[in-house]
Design a protein around this motif. Structure first.
Motif, mmCIF file in Angstrom:
data_model
loop_
_atom_site.group_PDB
_atom_site.id
_atom_site.type_symbol
_atom_site.label_atom_id
_atom_site.label_comp_id
_atom_site.label_asym_id
_atom_site.label_seq_id
_atom_site.Cartn_x
_atom_site.Cartn_y
_atom_site.Cartn_z
ATOM 1 N N SER A 20 -18.918 36.022 -52.664
ATOM 2 C CA SER A 20 -19.246 37.236 -51.929
ATOM 3 C C SER A 20 -20.748 37.497 -51.930
ATOM 4 O O SER A 20 -21.266 38.155 -51.034
ATOM 5 C CB SER A 20 -18.501 38.440 -52.512
ATOM 6 O OG SER A 20 -18.939 38.687 -53.829
ATOM 7 N N LEU A 27 -19.557 42.094 -50.100
ATOM 8 C CA LEU A 27 -18.497 43.064 -49.832
ATOM 9 C C LEU A 27 -17.782 43.521 -51.089
ATOM 10 O O LEU A 27 -17.256 44.635 -51.136
ATOM 11 C CB LEU A 27 -17.507 42.479 -48.821
ATOM 12 C CG LEU A 27 -18.111 42.153 -47.448
ATOM 13 C CD1 LEU A 27 -17.090 41.482 -46.553
ATOM 14 C CD2 LEU A 27 -18.681 43.408 -46.795
ATOM 15 N N LYS A 38 -12.841 52.343 -46.951
ATOM 16 C CA LYS A 38 -13.320 51.548 -45.821
ATOM 17 C C LYS A 38 -14.161 52.367 -44.852
ATOM 18 O O LYS A 38 -15.163 51.876 -44.331
ATOM 19 C CB LYS A 38 -12.146 50.897 -45.074
ATOM 20 C CG LYS A 38 -11.384 49.902 -45.914
ATOM 21 C CD LYS A 38 -12.268 48.756 -46.355
ATOM 22 C CE LYS A 38 -11.479 47.761 -47.184
ATOM 23 N NZ LYS A 38 -12.314 46.799 -47.854
ATOM 24 N N GLU A 41 -17.483 52.703 -46.359
ATOM 25 C CA GLU A 41 -18.197 51.423 -46.279
ATOM 26 C C GLU A 41 -18.881 51.278 -44.934
ATOM 27 O O GLU A 41 -20.059 50.910 -44.861
ATOM 28 C CB GLU A 41 -17.241 50.244 -46.505
ATOM 29 C CG GLU A 41 -16.792 50.079 -47.923
ATOM 30 C CD GLU A 41 -15.801 48.943 -48.109
ATOM 31 O OE1 GLU A 41 -15.653 48.102 -47.184
ATOM 32 O OE2 GLU A 41 -15.174 48.883 -49.164
ATOM 33 N N LEU A 120 -18.820 43.348 -38.620
ATOM 34 C CA LEU A 120 -17.827 44.063 -39.439
ATOM 35 C C LEU A 120 -17.386 45.372 -38.807
ATOM 36 O O LEU A 120 -16.230 45.776 -38.972
ATOM 37 C CB LEU A 120 -18.408 44.372 -40.833
ATOM 38 C CG LEU A 120 -18.560 43.241 -41.805
ATOM 39 C CD1 LEU A 120 -19.252 43.739 -43.068
ATOM 40 C CD2 LEU A 120 -17.211 42.643 -42.155
#
Length: 122
Positions: A20, A27, A38, A41, A120
């Protein structure tokens, strides 16, 4: 006694660094920082992308003193979200002052992180 010291030795990792951490954004680190939320994020990443883009614009016209301050802020923001390549490049720029090659290196990793964030957040 040898068994005791073996039990407390760090384990060997065959793969080297955590996978990662090889991405533009770690992440796993980000999920830890946001407690797995999420939506948070995405919000944090978008905020970082705007801040990093602004830092690049400011670096383009900055003198040595301003460059050091901008690089320091960028390093802190990058470390917070897990953009460790950006943080490393910003640290090098902060240490050197107004080196144009290092400014370009910061620009390259910021663009890489921005592209990753954009993918993303689609």
């Amino acid at each position: 006694m040898a068994a005791v010291s073996i039990a407390f030795d760090a384990p060997e990792h065959q793969g080297g660094a955590c996978p990662s951490q090889s991405r533009p954004i770690d992440l796993v680190h980000l999920a830890t920082q946001t407690m797995g939320d999420k939506a948070l994020e995405v919000e944090v990443l978008q905020m970082f992308a705007r801040q990093a883009r602004r830092a690049l614009q400011d670096l383009a016209v900055a003198d040595t003193t301003a460059t050091v301050a901008i690089a320091h802020r960028l390093k802190g923001a990058a470390n917070a979200v897990g953009a460790f390549k950006v943080a490393i490049a910003a640290q090098k720029l902060e240490d050197s002052g107004a080196d144009t090659a290092l400014k370009a290196a910061v620009g390259a990793v910021v663009v890489e992180a921005e592209n990753f964030i954009n993918k993303l957040c689609r």
